[in-house]
Scaffold this active site. Structure first.
Site, PDB file in Angstrom:
ATOM      1  N   TYR A   1      -7.141  -1.359   1.661  1.00 18.60           N
ATOM      2  CA  TYR A   1      -7.614  -1.495   0.270  1.00 18.60           C
ATOM      3  C   TYR A   1      -8.864  -2.377   0.214  1.00 18.60           C
ATOM      4  CZ  TYR A   1      -3.328   0.664  -1.461  1.00 18.60           C
ATOM      5  OH  TYR A   1      -2.317   1.552  -1.723  1.00 18.60           O
TER       6      TYR A   1
ATOM      7  N   CYS B   1       2.782   5.623  -3.312  1.00 18.57           N
ATOM      8  CA  CYS B   1       2.426   4.212  -3.101  1.00 18.57           C
ATOM      9  C   CYS B   1       3.070   3.643  -1.831  1.00 18.57           C
ATOM     10  CB  CYS B   1       2.892   3.434  -4.333  1.00 18.57           C
ATOM     11  SG  CYS B   1       2.938   1.650  -4.085  1.00 18.57           S
TER      12      CYS B   1
END
Ligand SMILES: N[C@@H](CCC(=O)N[C@@H](CS)C(=O)NCC(=O)O)C(=O)O
Length: 336
Positions: free
Chosen positions: A189, A57
């Site tokens: 994203y 992440c």
């Protein structure tokens, strides 16, 4: 999508896209602070805090880099979750390469920690998490805030004299972190999770305009805020290091590779070669996470092979003013 609702794990609970097909990131709920002040509830003590992170992440990666650069490895322990996240959310799979058990509670799933901290929690279960062993609760789960706390509140605990939020640069660092968040850090994203052409196009336009802009800025200076390595570089790094292997292909951010940029690519290698940083980059976890965890984007979960990037290749940025903090350079010499 999966989240906790009143402390119960639900797999049907929320939509992460708005009515117009654009991706909407949720806010994080645990926002307490460690402060180096006598009356603070959470004080910066060695051994008191535990970090839950994923190598996969980019947000958690910021906190792992900050911990490494400041020499907080002995003071703040870490557990690493499995890069593959299925309907059960993040989990601990200690037998898998690079993963660990939950050193605090031997939990199977990260969500168990959230419920310990708040039995009625209604939120997504995200990394990173800064856990307080003393009170048995979550202090904070917002990466920019954890990065800032490690950087500014743990001076007496850190084993290195490294300041990533230096006086005289602070406004600029805050401005840059803010400025790169929407088009770059979150932009990849927004592109990858868009479900309609319009929001995708907008995200890609924003992303590459911002990358072009910073490529130009980095022609004249070594780091984003000038001649000092700062938190802004860490925030940029965790997106750039994933870009060519993941975002370019998986999230369709394919206008240009980072390795095709005149300045961003040497800058990325410069940061990667900063003592302490390379040890926080686990490309196998990064690739496995993205390509296998988003079935809407990649239903067959095939992990794309390339490209083979040479982050260790020399860069020409050493001759510019500034450079890694001297304590980091000294530590790297001792390690040799
Ligand atoms: N705003 C948070 C975002 C963290 C975040 O979104 N982490 C992702 C992994 S890259 C996550 O844990 N997602 C799980 C989920 O959304 O259910 C931060 O910066 O700390």
């Amino acid at each position: 999508m999966n989240m906790l609702v009143d402390g119960e794990w639900r797999t049907d609970a929320y939509e992460s896209t708005g009515d117009d097909g654009s991706y909407e990131r949720q806010t994080t709920p645990f926002r307490d602070e460690v402060r180096d002040e006598p009356d603070a509830r959470f004080q910066p003590e060695a051994g008191r805090y535990h970090l839950y992170a994923a190598y996969a992440c980019p947000w958690a990666h910021r906190t792992l880099i900050t911990r490494a650069l400041l020499g907080l490895e002995d003071a703040i322990s870490v557990s690493i979750v499995d890069p593959y996240r299925d309907a059960d959310g993040w989990q601990f799979t200690p037998d898998k390469e690079g993963c660990t058990r939950d050193h605090r509670h031997d939990a199977d799933f990260l969500r168990e920690l959230y419920v310990r901290a708040d039995p009625d929690a209604t939120c997504r279960v995200t990394v990173p998490v800064l856990w307080d062993k003393k009170e048995g609760t979550i202090v904070n789960n917002e990466s920019a805030e954890i990065m800032r706390m490690l950087d500014t509140e743990f001076d007496d605990v850190a084993s290195r004299d490294v300041d990533l939020y230096p006086e005289g640069y602070r406004d600029e660092v805050d401005r840059i972190i803010d400025e790169i968040y929407e088009p770059i850090n979150n932009g990849v994203y927004r592109a990858g999770f868009a479900t309609e052409q319009g929001p995708y196009d907008e995200a890609v336009d924003d992303l590459f305009s911002a990358l072009d802009h910073w490529d130009e800025v980095l022609a004249d200076q070594r780091y984003l805020a000038g001649d000092r390595l700062t938190e802004a570089d860490i925030a940029m790094f965790t997106t750039l290091v994933r870009f060519d292997n993941v975002y370019h292909t998986h999230f369709m951010c394919n206008v240009q590779y980072i390795r095709e940029y005149d300045n961003l690519w040497p800058y990325l290698r410069d940061l990667y070669q900063t003592p302490g940083v390379a040890g926080t980059v686990n490309m196998a976890h990064i690739k496995e996470h993205y390509y296998t965890t988003h079935p809407d984007v990649n239903p067959h979960r095939i992990v794309a092979r390339g490209p083979d990037l040479h982050f260790e290749a020399p860069h020409d940025r050493d001759d510019r003013p500034g450079g890694p903090p001297s304590d980091l350079v000294a530590a790297a010499r001792t390690d040799d």
